[in-house]
Scaffold this active site. Structure first.
Site, PDB file in Angstrom:
ATOM      1  CD1 TRP A  66       0.740  -0.563   3.080  1.00 47.62           C
ATOM      2  CD2 TRP A  66      -0.542   1.207   3.521  1.00 47.62           C
ATOM      3  NE1 TRP A  66       1.108  -0.093   4.326  1.00 47.62           N
ATOM      4  CE2 TRP A  66       0.333   0.996   4.612  1.00 47.62           C
ATOM      5  CE3 TRP A  66      -1.440   2.268   3.583  1.00 47.62           C
ATOM      6  CZ2 TRP A  66       0.324   1.807   5.746  1.00 47.62           C
ATOM      7  CZ3 TRP A  66      -1.458   3.067   4.713  1.00 47.62           C
ATOM      8  CH2 TRP A  66      -0.579   2.840   5.777  1.00 47.62           C
ATOM      9  CG  ASP A  67       4.759   0.754   1.578  1.00 44.75           C
ATOM     10  OD1 ASP A  67       3.781   0.142   2.049  1.00 44.75           O
ATOM     11  OD2 ASP A  67       5.914   0.622   2.000  1.00 44.75           O
ATOM     12  CD  GLU A 127       2.009  -3.466   9.105  1.00 48.56           C
ATOM     13  OE1 GLU A 127       1.632  -3.370   7.929  1.00 48.56           O
ATOM     14  OE2 GLU A 127       3.210  -3.669   9.433  1.00 48.56           O
ATOM     15  CE  LYS A 168       5.950  -1.624  11.687  1.00 49.63           C
ATOM     16  NZ  LYS A 168       5.772  -2.798  10.800  1.00 49.63           N
ATOM     17  CD  GLN A 169       2.662   1.739  10.095  1.00 49.80           C
ATOM     18  OE1 GLN A 169       3.463   0.851  10.298  1.00 49.80           O
ATOM     19  NE2 GLN A 169       2.164   1.988   8.894  1.00 49.80           N
TER      20      GLN A 169
END
Length: 769
Positions: free
Chosen positions: A346-347, A486, A599-600
């Site tokens: 998806w980046d 994640e 995580k993000q």
């Protein structure tokens, strides 16, 4: 950590001392390429810790049934053995003086020079130059200059093609044959499972003080290797020059007719390249200059690293992305290393595609068309999982490969067993991320919707209606997912996922209201044979009754059904540690899953993509809440926080996050890039500059362009260019004012919004703080 990276200027970085433990870092950040092929910056001479990689986009192969498909390592054409009076060049031996290795991101050229004093106390100056063509994408050229400084010297050079390469032990090629054709050394191969044919060719020219040498060459052919050796006596201060021209062609290229073989095309093309290295390099330099000028970004800053980081990122974005081929996409490590096996995530749509949409729309279109071509694999994934429509693979490779996410990953520190990778099974937001990226492209460029776009949106929307569960109250819930964060697995109603699903379904509803009966008939078979009315009713029911979490009494938007109820954890040491993933030295993923640790960016990413849906107060409260719980263990996270901080007007915080982006690949951590550079971070750097400090935003809901710049105190000005509705726009931002110009030939007026007021291009506007 180390201090041997020298940031020379806005375009050049330098390795100032040789250390064999740090080879991986420089091989990645100094990688070269053109989107068709990617070449790690391995040295000519060999070392134990090296990773010699040469990849060609799209040549995926599956080594065995228990492994997933990956980009195979092409035979090595860079290696040379240089022997000085019987002593092989090895910088671990003897003495190294005046060492410097540099890459110039403005020209793509990699250079290295040093004086090597042998164990016999003989001094030799070595100069290496190398570049990859961005004109004829198949070619790589090297030049090596060897100058004795201590007296007459015997130099032996062995160079050619080494097919004894693997992907961390997996050998992907069957060797057909190798031979010498006139002056060309050649090796023909084929991948073991995907049957991709490849021809690797190389030829040498030798000079003494710029005059051709009538050399005698000894041919050496071994298993998976073909070399030739030349011996030359060189007087003191004379220079022996080796020029090596190499090429790679595969059966997946567009460059030959069907009645020709790859070998025939490769031989003819390689024979015709007779430029000197200087001529070859000059053409590459000119093409790079023209490429950058298509969409310039110039920062006037007190810190040289700001522009350097941006130039580094733009360079890598270009060398990882094929300029013409719509059958390939972008790997999470680009073409700079074996990490993530060359797979697309998806980046691309969320972090990388916007760069090409706004700056190089023709390349963006290729990336979009790739997603159309993987629809059969998306249908298969949905069907295999018991769903309708199309479910985009979490990891994609060749257009016919389907889902290629590995099943197992790192070892669990608590249980000692291999961790199962769940992203390919339940991280479903990628399907709508694809829709978001393509829709943004269409609206920004002004390109009309195609029938395949409408089909993709409808199929993914249908998937979401079957993926969700309808409860006894008639409410749809999307359960058991992983969102962008994640560190939270098996959650229900992840706000990002649900919102993106509704975004897709609402687009599908709009499409169904305008699509012709004839066009719908053509795609009905991919939509479970529902008729137009049945599908519309299904989508409307889903859209109106899907759970979309809203902010609570404290103003916090829940990340999912349970995040806010989890225990808190002091993550200060993990956030401040120079290395990522330090939390896994004390906790496993199951334990982290039960803590308020991210995580993000997740909720904050949603607020970045749909900024118009949230008030400044809501964004501020959620930024303060979630950032303190985020360890930024993903390279995707920092840019999102920088952009959002800019949107809030907090330039000090935004710049702090921007500076941290430097540490991901260009920082002092000498192993952060061993597996390759971080592709999404490259796009995130550009977004932090242009979407963040430059204030460029597009509201897809109202189809409005916003330009709301605000510079950090370290910057004097920012100039950036982008394409919008077919027009080339330039924005100049100063400390107190900014100006928007249409610099395309038409000079048409372009309207945009700043602080809620509509302006026209050509006006100078005072910045409101």
């Amino acid at each position: 950590m180390n201090n041997n990276i020298n940031y020379v200027n806005h375009w050049i970085i330098e390795e100032t001392t040789f250390n064999p433990q740090w080879l991986g870092k420089y091989e990645a950040i100094m990688a070269q390429g053109n989107g068709y092929l990617g070449l790690r910056a391995s040295t000519e001479e060999s070392y134990t810790n090296e990773t010699r990689n040469l990849f060609v986009a799209g040549t995926f192969n599956q080594f065995s049934k228990n492994e997933v498909t990956e980009l195979p390592n092409i035979p090595d054409i860079i290696n040379m053995e240089l022997v000085i009076d019987g002593e092989t060049l090895d910088l671990n031996r003897g003495t190294v003086l005046d060492y410097s290795r540099q890459i110039d991101y403005q020209t793509g050229e990699l250079t290295r020079q040093f004086i090597w004093e042998t164990t016999q106390k003989k001094q030799i100056r070595f100069e290496f130059r190398r570049n990859v063509s961005n004109i004829d994408l198949h070619f790589i050229k090297q030049e090596v200059r060897v100058t004795p400084l201590s007296g007459k010297t015997k130099i032996d050079v062995t160079s050619g093609i080494n097919g004894r390469v693997t992907n961390s032990g997996s050998q992907h090629f069957i060797e057909w044959d190798k031979r010498k054709k006139e002056d060309i050394l050649q090796m023909n191969l084929q991948t073991t499972e995907s049957d991709v044919k490849a021809t690797v060719s190389t030829k040498h020219a030798f000079y003494l003080n710029d005059k051709p040498v009538l050399d005698k060459r000894d041919l050496q052919i071994f298993r998976r290797q073909i070399f030739e050796t030349v011996t030359q006596l060189v007087d003191k201060n004379d220079t022996f020059i080796i020029e090596k021209t190499s090429s790679v062609f595969t059966s997946r290229d567009f460059d030959y007719l069907e009645d020709q073989s790859v070998e025939e095309v490769a031989t003819k093309a390689t024979q015709e390249v007779n430029q000197t290295y200087a001529e070859f390099n000059q053409l590459i330099k000119e093409k790079w200059q023209a490429t950058y000028q298509e969409a310039e970004v110039i920062i006037e800053s007190k810190n040289v690293m700001d522009q350097l980081l941006l130039n580094f990122s733009r360079y890598h974005l270009m060398i990882m992305t094929h300029p013409y081929d719509n059958r390939v996409n972008i790997g999470a490590k680009g073409l700079s290393g074996e990490g993530y096996k060359g797979h697309t995530f998806w980046d691309t749509e969320i972090f990388i595609l916007p760069y090409f949409t706004f700056c190089y729309p023709k390349i963006a279109k290729n990336l979009i068309e790739y997603r159309y071509q993987i629809l059969p694999g998306a249908r298969k994934k949905a069907s295999d999982n018991g769903y309708l429509g199309a479910q985009i693979p979490w990891e994609s490779a060749w257009i016919s490969d389907g889902e290629v996410t590995p099943l197992y990953g790192d070892v669990d520190i608590i249980t000692g067993t291999q961790t199962k990778i769940l992203t390919g099974l339940i991280e479903d937001h990628v399907s709508s991320d694809v829709v978001y990226g393509i829709t943004q492209y269409l609206k920004v460029t002004g390109e009309k919707e195609s029938s395949i776009y409408r089909q993709l949106v409808l199929e993914i929307a249908l998937f979401w209606t079957s993926r969700a569960e309808k409860n006894s109250l008639g409410i749809y819930e999307i359960k058991d997912v992983i969102g962008p964060d994640e560190y939270k697995e098996h959650v229900d109603n992840n706000t990002y996922t649900n919102t993106m699903a509704k975004f897709t379904v609402d687009l599908a509803i709009d499409i169904l209201q305008v699509i012709s009966e004839e066009e719908f008939k053509q795609i009905r078979g991919c939509l479970n044979n529902l008729n137009q009315t049945e599908l519309l009713e299904r989508l409307v029911d889903f859209s109106e009754n899907l759970v979309i979490p809203t902010v609570n009494k404290k103003g916090i938007l829940p990340q999912d059904d349970t995040y806010l109820d989890k225990k808190e954890l002091d993550i200060t040491s993990y956030k401040n540690h120079p290395l990522v993933n330090q939390i896994f030295k004390e906790y496993n993923l199951d334990q982290i899953n039960e803590r308020q640790v991210s995580k993000q960016a997740d909720v904050l990413l949603l607020m970045t993509l749909f900024f118009e849906k949230f008030t400044p107060e809501e964004i501020i409260k959620n930024f303060d809440y979630y950032e303190t719980r985020t360890v930024h263990d993903s390279s995707l996270s920092l840019s999102t926080h920088s952009i959002l901080a800019s949107l809030l007007g907090n330039t000090e915080l935004a710049y702090d996050f921007f500076e941290k982006l430097i540490t991901i690949d260009l920082g002092k951590n000498m192993h952060s890039s061993d597996q390759g550079i971080h592709s999404a971070s490259m796009g995130g750097v550009w977004q932090s500059v242009v979407f963040g400090f430059g204030g460029l935003k597009y509201d897809m809901n109202h189809e409005n362009l916003y330009i709301q710049p605000i510079l950090p105190k370290e910057w004097e000005s920012l100039t950036y260019q982008f394409y919008y509705q077919g027009q080339k726009i330039e924005v100049f931002v100063g400390k107190d004012t900014f100006e928007v110009k249409n610099v395309s030939a038409s000079k048409e007026n372009v309207s945009f919004y700043y602080q809620g007021v509509q302006y026209n291009s050509g006006e100078k506007i005072k910045i409101i703080r």
